[in-house]
Design a protein around this motif. Structure first.
Motif, PDB file in Angstrom:
ATOM      1  N   GLN A  24       0.851  -1.182   0.000  1.00 51.02           N
ATOM      2  CA  GLN A  24       0.000   0.000   0.000  1.00 51.02           C
ATOM      3  C   GLN A  24       0.894   1.243   0.000  1.00 51.02           C
ATOM      4  N   ILE A  25       0.341   2.342  -0.461  1.00 49.84           N
ATOM      5  CA  ILE A  25       1.108   3.591  -0.549  1.00 49.84           C
ATOM      6  C   ILE A  25       1.784   3.912   0.784  1.00 49.84           C
ATOM      7  N   GLY A  26       1.046   3.760   1.869  1.00 53.75           N
ATOM      8  CA  GLY A  26       1.587   4.120   3.174  1.00 53.75           C
ATOM      9  C   GLY A  26       2.657   3.178   3.692  1.00 53.75           C
ATOM     10  N   ALA A  27       2.783   1.997   3.073  1.00 58.67           N
ATOM     11  CA  ALA A  27       3.754   1.010   3.548  1.00 58.67           C
ATOM     12  C   ALA A  27       4.970   0.887   2.639  1.00 58.67           C
ATOM     13  N   ILE A  28       5.041   1.713   1.599  1.00 59.21           N
ATOM     14  CA  ILE A  28       6.151   1.620   0.646  1.00 59.21           C
ATOM     15  C   ILE A  28       7.484   1.891   1.340  1.00 59.21           C
ATOM     16  N   SER A  29       7.513   2.857   2.234  1.00 54.39           N
ATOM     17  CA  SER A  29       8.786   3.219   2.875  1.00 54.39           C
ATOM     18  C   SER A  29       9.365   2.039   3.639  1.00 54.39           C
ATOM     19  N   THR A  30       8.499   1.261   4.300  1.00 51.82           N
ATOM     20  CA  THR A  30       8.987   0.099   5.048  1.00 51.82           C
ATOM     21  C   THR A  30       9.498  -0.982   4.105  1.00 51.82           C
ATOM     22  N   ALA A  31       8.713  -1.288   3.061  1.00 55.70           N
ATOM     23  CA  ALA A  31       9.079  -2.358   2.129  1.00 55.70           C
ATOM     24  C   ALA A  31      10.359  -2.032   1.379  1.00 55.70           C
TER      25      ALA A  31
END
Length: 279
Positions: free
Chosen positions: A95-102
């Motif tokens: 998801q857009i909000g989880a891109i930084s973690t991935a």
């Protein structure tokens, strides 16, 4: 230090052609392993749908993102199979909000990330998010490759944008493999402060440091005769026929640069040659 693990993140094959070719060429030159992350993006924003529709919309967008990831993986596998480099392809959905973690998790274990311009036609917010995740969460240098750039990033003549900042110094240290391989490194300083620590010899200490690494460096001090520092740097790149820029990223906050502009944002919008950035 050499680049032995190279990562590139792909969300759209057509928009990523330049970065893919550059990543392959860099992996071949460095005898490195190329990791390709194919990312299907789930753009669901929970809470923005009428009652009872959220689960249906989430499932539909998740299915679409998974299908996009599978297609990306198949296309990149086909592209890389005939190449004489070591490579791997992984597909994920985020998801857009989880891109930084991935992205940050994978970038952290890479030596450099190769990316396309995050702004322009065909670029969604996920491209900008991936670049920023590599810089901030991954703490890794990012090589930005302009659209339509067909020449492998050779870095024969490199412009180093030097402003005495810690971000610029970090970028230079992480770019040492490129700088040592270059024929000429041009330390470029735009309007150095009259009362700064380097007022008597702008770029002199940096030039000496690089020379001890075997880098052939010269110093160019330029006046800010255009509205933006990035405009002066881009003009200098054209005048000197440079084929790469090394610079620090986000000396100001990302929010400030997004609203008010800044050298990083402007270079990411107008880069004419590959730009190696680090925060």
């Amino acid at each position: 230090m050499a680049y032995k693990t190279i990562l590139t993140i792909v969300t759209d094959v057509d928009a990523s052609k330049a970065q893919i070719e550059a990543a392959i060429a860099l992996a071949r030159r460095e005898d490195a392993h190329l990791d390709v992350l194919c990312m299907g993006v789930d753009r669901t924003q929970t809470g923005y749908y009428y009652a009872g529709a959220t689960a249906f919309v989430q499932q539909e967008t998740m299915d679409r993102a998974q299908d996009d990831a599978r297609k990306l993986e198949a296309a990149l596998t086909e592209r890389l199979t005939p190449e004489d480099v070591r490579w791997s392809v992984e597909s994920i959905v985020a998801q857009i909000g989880a891109i930084s973690t991935a992205v940050g998790l994978r970038a952290r274990f890479s030596d450099v990330v190769v990316a396309g311009l995050p702004y322009g036609e065909g670029r969604g917010p996920e491209v900008e998010a991936a670049v920023e995740a590599a810089l901030f969460e991954g703490q890794v240098p990012v090589l930005i490759v302009p659209d339509g750039y067909t020449t492998p990033p050779s870095g024969k003549r490199i412009v180093v944008a030097w402003n005495q900042s810690s971000e610029a110094m970090n970028a230079i240290r992480k770019a040492l493999p490129e700088l040592k391989a270059a024929e000429m490194v041009d330390i470029t300083i735009v309007d150095p402060p009259a009362h700064g620590p380097e007022r008597s010899d702008p770029g002199g200490a940096l030039s000496q440091m690089l020379s001890r690494h075997g880098v052939h460096a010269e110093v160019s001090v330029l006046a800010k005769t255009l509205p933006r520092v990035s405009d002066v740097i881009n003009r200098h790149v054209r005048d000197t026929k440079a084929d790469m820029v090394v610079m620090g990223a986000y000396g100001h906050s990302r929010f400030r640069e997004a609203i008010l502009g800044g050298a990083t944002r402007s270079m990411l919008e107008k880069a004419e040659v590959p730009v190696l950035m680090a925060h």
